[in-house]
Enzyme design. Structure first.
Site, PDB file in Angstrom:
ATOM      1  CB  CYS A   1       3.574   1.054 -11.647  1.00 41.67           C
ATOM      2  SG  CYS A   1       4.336   0.625 -11.467  1.00 41.67           S
TER       3      CYS A   1
ATOM      4  CB  ALA B   1      -0.627   0.502   1.640  1.00 36.98           C
ATOM      5  CB  ALA B   2       4.195   2.269   1.554  1.00 34.61           C
TER       6      ALA B   2
ATOM      7  CE  LYS C   1      -2.289   1.921  -7.531  1.00 31.24           C
ATOM      8  NZ  LYS C   1      -1.515   2.163  -7.385  1.00 31.24           N
TER       9      LYS C   1
END
Length: 438
Positions: A383, A260-261, A265
């Site tokens: 990504c 999550a870091a 998001k």
């Protein structure tokens, strides 16, 4: 030496040091820049960053030009001067700078870097470059193998995956990315915030694919944007902003946000669905502080959100007994879709990394799947633009899991959504959405 040249020398010396850390020590530019620019004024910091980005974007071409002017490259203790010459060369071939000032500041930088004895060499090489510039650039134009400014393995991988689009992808990778904002729906609306930008005379693109996304016409210091400090907006690329929309968390649902870091998001999920119950995990404790900071600034920390250190491939060590309604897996990847924001990625990645990353992604998917309830959805995102990490990864997972049903992600109904760098002015990104059937 005038005071101005002395200042200019410091930013050029800092750029050479940062480039050395990236290319010799394998550090990311994000790690190197804050350290080398600590004592610089804001304007010099900005120049140093511009020089680093430019050199790393055009490294093969700049190496070629310098190699034509030096008998042999400088190595070991003097390698810093080799990097400094690339900084000088970049200014003289790609930046609109006063040539005399650029040369003298770069020569002074050699002295700041404690190589006074090589200052004359730097001066000679850069002045020679100015004399022979047209001839050398004509030679460079003949070198098809250098034009794309990518390492060979990556150029080959992109060409193999996208034979028709490879040259436009690599060109996009070497361009500057636009600045996208995400409006915090928990506080305001896109229309309201556009009005605030109008009032502040900040110009932006008129249309946007998402109601909360705004593309600014020019990059700027985000802390000067209206209500940035109180959390009205965040910086997030348009491609990444689709994650929370595709995940589509519903009120009261339990959501797992993996890897999550720094929390963009996580925050977006809560901005859209403030009553969702979110667990955000990341293996990097240091980067988790950024998640806390972002949630505080955006005034989301008081919602039902837990931030915890945890390895996504080992959920047994942190996952609750109850399965999750939705899982967002923003998987560790090669980051080959965000090179325009991080040009150092081209030189830090190795061809061998890709198979290792694909293996890790597969492990994480396998580990998380049992923690999703039947009827729940998992959104897989990277990504990256490499099929091994994206479409092939998901195809293999679904072949092993008959209970995984693919849902549409693309507006045209396709199950794979592969963004390429520069498409819709966004980064390279990939999405796949899986529903767990009984």
């Amino acid at each position: 030496m005038s005071h101005k040249e002395g200042q200019g020398a410091a930013s050029r010396a800092a750029a050479a040091l940062a480039i050395q850390q990236v290319l010799e020590q394998g550090r990311s530019l994000n790690q190197a820049l804050p350290q080398v620019t600590r004592n610089l004024a804001p304007r010099d910091k900005a120049l140093c960053q511009q020089l680093c980005f430019g050199v790393l974007r055009q490294l093969p071409e700049l190496n070629f030009l310098v190699s034509q002017l030096l008998d042999k490259p400088l190595k070991n203790k003097t390698s810093i001067i080799q990097w400094l010459m690339l900084v000088g060369t970049y200014q003289l071939v790609s930046m609109r700078v006063a040539e005399h000032g650029a040369v003298s500041a770069t020569v002074e930088a050699a002295k700041l870097l404690k190589h006074k004895s090589l200052a004359g060499l730097v001066n000679g090489v850069l002045r020679n470059l100015l004399r022979r510039r047209d001839e050398l650039l004509a030679q460079l134009a003949q070198r098809e193998d250098l034009k794309h400014n990518h390492p060979r393995w990556l150029a080959d991988a992109i060409s193999q995956a996208y034979p028709d689009q490879a040259s436009s992808i690599m060109a996009a990778n070497n361009n500057q990315a636009p600045l996208w904002l995400r409006v915090n729906q928990h506080q305001t609306t896109g229309d309201n915030y556009r009005q605030q930008l109008d009032n502040a005379a900040i110009s932006y693109a008129p249309d946007s694919p998402l109601p909360t996304a705004i593309q600014l016409d020019e990059a700027q210091d985000v802390t000067t944007l209206p209500d940035f400090g109180s959390g009205a907006v965040s910086v997030q690329d348009i491609a990444a902003q689709h994650a929370a929309w595709l995940l589509d968390a519903q009120p009261g649902e339990s959501i797992l946000d993996c890897c999550a870091a720094p929390g963009g998001k996580t925050a977006h999920i809560l901005e859209r669905t403030p009553s969702a119950r979110v667990l955000a995990i990341d293996s990097d404790a240091q980067r988790l502080t950024r998640v806390h900071e972002n949630l505080q600034r955006l005034q989301l920390a008081e919602l039902d959100v837990r931030v915890q250190q945890g390895d996504a491939s080992q959920p047994s060590t942190w996952a609750p007994k109850e399965p999750f309604d939705r899982i967002l897996l923003d998987a560790p990847c090669s980051a080959t879709g965000v090179i325009r924001r991080h040009p150092d990625i081209k030189w830090l990645r190795r061809a061998s990394d890709i198979a290792e990353l694909a293996q890790l992604q597969s492990q994480i998917l396998e580990a998380l799947w049992p923690h999703l309830r039947v009827g729940g959805t998992l959104l897989y995102a990277t990504c990256s633009i490499l099929p091994q990490e994206n479409a092939e990864q998901i195809k293999d997972f679904c072949a092993r899991h008959p209970d995984a049903i693919r849902l549409a992600t693309h507006p045209d109904g396709s199950v794979d959504w592969q963004w390429l760098p520069g498409e819709h002015a966004g980064d390279g990104f990939y999405y796949a959405k899986l529903e767990k059937r009984a």
